[in-house]
Design a protein around this motif. Structure first.
Motif, short mmCIF file in Angstrom:
data_model
loop_
_atom_site.label_atom_id
_atom_site.label_comp_id
_atom_site.label_asym_id
_atom_site.label_seq_id
_atom_site.Cartn_x
_atom_site.Cartn_y
_atom_site.Cartn_z
N LEU A 1 -4.29 1.42 11.99
CA LEU A 1 -4.08 1.11 10.59
C LEU A 1 -2.63 0.74 10.30
CD1 LEU A 1 -6.29 3.94 10.29
CD2 LEU A 1 -6.54 2.54 8.26
N THR A 2 -1.93 0.23 11.28
CA THR A 2 -0.52 -0.11 11.10
C THR A 2 -0.32 -1.05 9.90
OG1 THR A 2 -0.11 0.10 13.47
CG2 THR A 2 1.51 -1.15 12.18
N GLY A 3 0.51 -0.61 8.97
CA GLY A 3 0.85 -1.44 7.82
C GLY A 3 -0.25 -1.62 6.81
N ALA A 4 -1.34 -0.88 6.93
CA ALA A 4 -2.45 -1.02 5.98
C ALA A 4 -2.04 -0.53 4.60
CB ALA A 4 -3.66 -0.25 6.47
N ASP A 5 -2.58 -1.15 3.57
CA ASP A 5 -2.32 -0.75 2.19
C ASP A 5 -3.35 0.29 1.79
OD1 ASP A 5 -1.89 -0.45 -0.52
OD2 ASP A 5 -1.57 -2.60 -0.88
N LEU A 6 -2.92 1.54 1.65
CA LEU A 6 -3.83 2.65 1.33
C LEU A 6 -3.63 3.16 -0.10
CD1 LEU A 6 -3.58 4.69 4.67
CD2 LEU A 6 -5.25 2.93 4.04
#
Length: 360
Positions: free
Chosen positions: A288-293
């Motif tokens: 999930l590198t850099g995912a917008d959560l």
């Protein structure tokens, strides 16, 4: 097509059996009405009728019964007309289905487009054909794509610059440009009406890069090992879907429903997951590198071995989520304060690993 033919034969056989039963019953009923019933009714209702008037009374009763019988005959005729319309309708659907399937193999994109939407119309008209049509469209989407869409993908954590990789791939033509007819088929599958019983869309190992599937109904779909990079899945319903080892790099999943989906070893680099529902989702080994959560619900999700480098995990709901020593959190993130449970090796996996092992 075979299912269509079987349905047509079943309807024809039933209609013939019903016809024989109705004809025999009608003959018996006419005999009772004209011979037996008038005398019985007169003897039961007016036994004291003089002999000179009995013939007239019997004829009056017979006339009344025959008028009632005529009304019944009208109803029977209406029933047969309805049955005939059903048989005719099934025959027309079979012809339409056969023609549409043949047109799917056309070299003309316009003809293929027409065939796809013709199949959608048939599915709207006949709920019993929805499963068959969904299987045909899934086969069409898979047949016209590359044999193995993930064959040239790097091993996730061996990629030195994940953001640069996503940006480099963003120049690829999206599915509507590369294969507009496959996009049309996916659009139809995504807005399919509910099948009469549970049916899984078989879309594994499929190249769907850049597809537009906002609000799509993909509940329980099998998409394992598929490439969904840069796909628009805003508000899509993917509850319980098999997304094992799927590529969702750069995908748009805002407000998507992924409750209890299987995302083991999935690639979600820089994926937008704002407001998405990933409760009880298996994200074991996911990237999930850099995912917008921002606003993402990850309550009770399995994050063991997941990589959340560069995410804004503090903006996600993580109550009851499970992590372990292999889980990589963003710098400065306090997992315990967020309600994450750290597995010491005794917690069971969220789901059985047997299916995942079969995919290797």
């Amino acid at each position: 097509m075979r299912e269509q033919e079987r349905q047509g034969r079943r309807l024809t056989g039933r209609s013939r059996a019903i016809s024989v039963i109705v004809v025999c019953g009608s003959l018996l009923l006419v005999t009772l009405v004209t011979v037996v019933a008038p005398r019985y009714l007169l003897s039961w209702d007016a036994p004291a009728t003089p002999a000179s008037e009995r013939a007239k009374a019997i004829n009056d009763i017979r006339t009344t019964l025959l008028q009632g019988l005529a009304g019944v005959a009208l109803l029977v005729g209406a029933f047969f007309t309805w049955r005939q319309l059903q048989v005719s309708s099934q025959g027309q659907i079979t012809q339409r289905f056969t023609a549409a399937v043949e047109q799917l193999g056309s070299t003309s994109p316009e003809v293929r487009f027409g065939a796809i939407f013709a199949l959608e119309r048939i599915a709207d008209d006949s709920q019993y054909d929805r499963v068959t049509i969904a299987e045909v469209l899934c086969a069409f989407v898979k047949r016209n794509g590359p044999a193995d869409p993930l064959a040239e993908r790097p091993v996730p954590r061996d990629a030195a610059h994940k953001r640069e990789l996503v940006l480099a791939r963003s120049g690829d033509d999206p599915l509507p440009v590369r294969s507009a007819d496959r996009q049309a088929a996916m659009t139809v599958l995504g807005r399919r009406a509910r099948a009469p019983y549970h049916h899984v869309l078989e879309l594994d190992r499929t190249d769907l890069r850049g597809a537009r599937l906002a609000f799509a109904n993909l509940v329980g779909a099998d998409l394992h090992y598929s490439d969904l990079s840069d796909v628009n899945l805003e508000s899509a319903d993917l509850r319980g879907a098999d997304l094992t080892s799927v590529w969702l790099a750069g995908a748009f999943l805002r407000d998507a429903q992924l409750h209890q989906a299987d995302l083991r070893s999935a690639i979600l680099w820089h994926t937008r997951l704002e407001g998405a529902d990933l409760r009880a989702t298996d994200l074991t080994g996911a990237e999930l590198t850099g995912a917008d959560l921002n606003g993402t619900r990850l309550d009770q999700a399995d994050l063991r071995g997941a990589d959340l480098t560069g995410t804004e995990a503090s903006r996600a709901s993580l109550s009851g989520a499970v992590a372990d020593a292999a889980t990589i959190w963003p710098a400065g993130f306090d997992a315990a304060a967020a309600g994450v449970i750290t597995d010491d090796g005794s917690a069971p996996p969220l789901r059985s690993q047997s299916w995942h092992n079969l995919l290797q």
